[in-house]
Design a protein around this motif. Sequence first.
Motif, PDB file in Angstrom:
ATOM      1  N   SER A  19      77.227 -55.467  59.921  1.00  0.00           N
ATOM      2  CA  SER A  19      75.912 -55.067  60.466  1.00  0.00           C
ATOM      3  C   SER A  19      75.480 -53.917  61.349  1.00  0.00           C
ATOM      4  O   SER A  19      74.555 -53.405  62.146  1.00  0.00           O
ATOM      5  CB  SER A  19      75.238 -56.567  60.246  1.00  0.00           C
ATOM      6  OG  SER A  19      75.360 -57.249  61.411  1.00  0.00           O
ATOM      7  N   GLU A  24      71.880 -52.512  57.923  1.00  0.00           N
ATOM      8  CA  GLU A  24      71.542 -52.174  55.882  1.00  0.00           C
ATOM      9  C   GLU A  24      69.524 -51.254  55.657  1.00  0.00           C
ATOM     10  O   GLU A  24      69.627 -51.367  56.751  1.00  0.00           O
ATOM     11  CB  GLU A  24      71.568 -53.457  55.512  1.00  0.00           C
ATOM     12  CG  GLU A  24      72.505 -54.109  54.386  1.00  0.00           C
ATOM     13  CD  GLU A  24      72.361 -55.574  53.951  1.00  0.00           C
ATOM     14  OE1 GLU A  24      71.452 -55.081  52.872  1.00  0.00           O
ATOM     15  OE2 GLU A  24      72.844 -56.453  54.157  1.00  0.00           O
ATOM     16  N   THR A  26      70.019 -48.199  55.631  1.00  0.00           N
ATOM     17  CA  THR A  26      70.227 -46.606  56.254  1.00  0.00           C
ATOM     18  C   THR A  26      70.026 -45.369  55.110  1.00  0.00           C
ATOM     19  O   THR A  26      70.454 -44.311  54.891  1.00  0.00           O
ATOM     20  CB  THR A  26      71.390 -46.432  57.111  1.00  0.00           C
ATOM     21  OG1 THR A  26      72.392 -47.064  56.296  1.00  0.00           O
ATOM     22  CG2 THR A  26      71.519 -47.425  58.550  1.00  0.00           C
ATOM     23  N   GLY A  27      70.400 -45.991  53.475  1.00  0.00           N
ATOM     24  CA  GLY A  27      70.440 -45.279  52.336  1.00  0.00           C
ATOM     25  C   GLY A  27      71.625 -44.454  52.363  1.00  0.00           C
ATOM     26  O   GLY A  27      71.886 -43.899  51.308  1.00  0.00           O
ATOM     27  N   ASP A  28      72.722 -44.490  53.299  1.00  0.00           N
ATOM     28  CA  ASP A  28      74.269 -44.234  53.146  1.00  0.00           C
ATOM     29  C   ASP A  28      75.251 -45.405  52.995  1.00  0.00           C
ATOM     30  O   ASP A  28      75.620 -45.801  53.946  1.00  0.00           O
ATOM     31  CB  ASP A  28      74.428 -42.986  54.077  1.00  0.00           C
ATOM     32  CG  ASP A  28      76.162 -42.544  53.731  1.00  0.00           C
ATOM     33  OD1 ASP A  28      76.326 -42.922  53.020  1.00  0.00           O
ATOM     34  OD2 ASP A  28      75.830 -41.545  54.371  1.00  0.00           O
ATOM     35  N   GLU A  29      75.470 -45.453  51.330  1.00  0.00           N
ATOM     36  CA  GLU A  29      76.092 -46.913  51.235  1.00  0.00           C
ATOM     37  C   GLU A  29      76.978 -46.219  51.707  1.00  0.00           C
ATOM     38  O   GLU A  29      78.071 -47.242  51.685  1.00  0.00           O
ATOM     39  CB  GLU A  29      76.016 -47.453  50.303  1.00  0.00           C
ATOM     40  CG  GLU A  29      76.783 -48.157  49.028  1.00  0.00           C
ATOM     41  CD  GLU A  29      76.395 -49.815  50.348  1.00  0.00           C
ATOM     42  OE1 GLU A  29      77.773 -50.720  50.652  1.00  0.00           O
ATOM     43  OE2 GLU A  29      75.421 -49.949  50.340  1.00  0.00           O
ATOM     44  N   GLN A  30      77.957 -45.044  51.008  1.00  0.00           N
ATOM     45  CA  GLN A  30      79.356 -44.942  51.212  1.00  0.00           C
ATOM     46  C   GLN A  30      79.508 -44.892  53.075  1.00  0.00           C
ATOM     47  O   GLN A  30      81.087 -45.751  53.071  1.00  0.00           O
ATOM     48  CB  GLN A  30      79.737 -43.020  50.756  1.00  0.00           C
ATOM     49  CG  GLN A  30      80.821 -42.901  50.718  1.00  0.00           C
ATOM     50  CD  GLN A  30      81.094 -41.214  50.228  1.00  0.00           C
ATOM     51  OE1 GLN A  30      80.247 -40.796  50.052  1.00  0.00           O
ATOM     52  NE2 GLN A  30      82.849 -41.351  49.970  1.00  0.00           N
ATOM     53  N   ARG A  32      78.250 -47.130  55.302  1.00  0.00           N
ATOM     54  CA  ARG A  32      78.726 -48.062  55.262  1.00  0.00           C
ATOM     55  C   ARG A  32      79.999 -48.903  55.056  1.00  0.00           C
ATOM     56  O   ARG A  32      79.666 -49.767  55.787  1.00  0.00           O
ATOM     57  CB  ARG A  32      77.218 -48.989  54.234  1.00  0.00           C
ATOM     58  CG  ARG A  32      77.005 -50.284  54.628  1.00  0.00           C
ATOM     59  CD  ARG A  32      75.824 -51.022  54.286  1.00  0.00           C
ATOM     60  NE  ARG A  32      75.196 -52.200  54.228  1.00  0.00           N
ATOM     61  CZ  ARG A  32      75.274 -53.244  55.417  1.00  0.00           C
ATOM     62  NH1 ARG A  32      75.894 -52.866  56.622  1.00  0.00           N
ATOM     63  NH2 ARG A  32      75.593 -54.787  55.598  1.00  0.00           N
ATOM     64  N   GLN A  33      79.866 -48.551  53.841  1.00  0.00           N
ATOM     65  CA  GLN A  33      81.555 -49.057  53.470  1.00  0.00           C
ATOM     66  C   GLN A  33      82.420 -48.421  53.988  1.00  0.00           C
ATOM     67  O   GLN A  33      83.509 -49.235  54.637  1.00  0.00           O
ATOM     68  CB  GLN A  33      81.285 -48.715  51.742  1.00  0.00           C
ATOM     69  CG  GLN A  33      80.465 -49.565  50.728  1.00  0.00           C
ATOM     70  CD  GLN A  33      81.044 -51.309  50.647  1.00  0.00           C
ATOM     71  OE1 GLN A  33      81.993 -51.347  50.950  1.00  0.00           O
ATOM     72  NE2 GLN A  33      79.687 -51.711  50.776  1.00  0.00           N
ATOM     73  N   ARG A  34      82.537 -47.029  54.947  1.00  0.00           N
ATOM     74  CA  ARG A  34      83.242 -47.060  55.259  1.00  0.00           C
ATOM     75  C   ARG A  34      83.163 -47.765  57.339  1.00  0.00           C
ATOM     76  O   ARG A  34      83.796 -48.667  57.433  1.00  0.00           O
ATOM     77  CB  ARG A  34      83.009 -45.942  56.142  1.00  0.00           C
ATOM     78  CG  ARG A  34      83.349 -44.470  55.340  1.00  0.00           C
ATOM     79  CD  ARG A  34      83.741 -43.714  55.545  1.00  0.00           C
ATOM     80  NE  ARG A  34      82.871 -41.994  56.084  1.00  0.00           N
ATOM     81  CZ  ARG A  34      82.204 -41.526  55.443  1.00  0.00           C
ATOM     82  NH1 ARG A  34      81.817 -41.916  54.515  1.00  0.00           N
ATOM     83  NH2 ARG A  34      80.551 -41.899  55.841  1.00  0.00           N
TER      84      ARG A  34
END
Length: 121
Positions: A19, A24, A26-30, A32-34
């Motif tokens: 976090s 959360e 931010t709209g860019d899930e990829q 966030r996963q990185r």
Amino acid sequence: QQQQQQQQALAMNLPFLASHALPEGTGDEQARQRALAEAAWGSELVCACVTMLLLVKSCSERSLTPFEVSASLDTALATLRPRAEQNMGAFRAVEQSIAFIKSQLSFHTVQGAGDDKALYM
């Protein structure tokens, strides 16, 4: 048991680390996963460093053969191997330090061995 404790500590801290790495919404899930994967790796690295320190302490307090000391520290050192090539210089310095520690612990073990204890080299 130490590895299980490390995994539990990682599981407890991972949501916090992720976090703060990328909140959360931010709209860019990829991305966030990185960030989550990087946070997990960072946490694992810290756990591996602490494990190495505790292992050195344990080896200095116990009566282990030089082979046992070397094998234990080599196993722990393998968990510190960097993923990025640019970090290999720092890793080599850590390897040299661990080699010195192994020699000191082995010397300590040999010096502490009495007539009733077999020496292993």
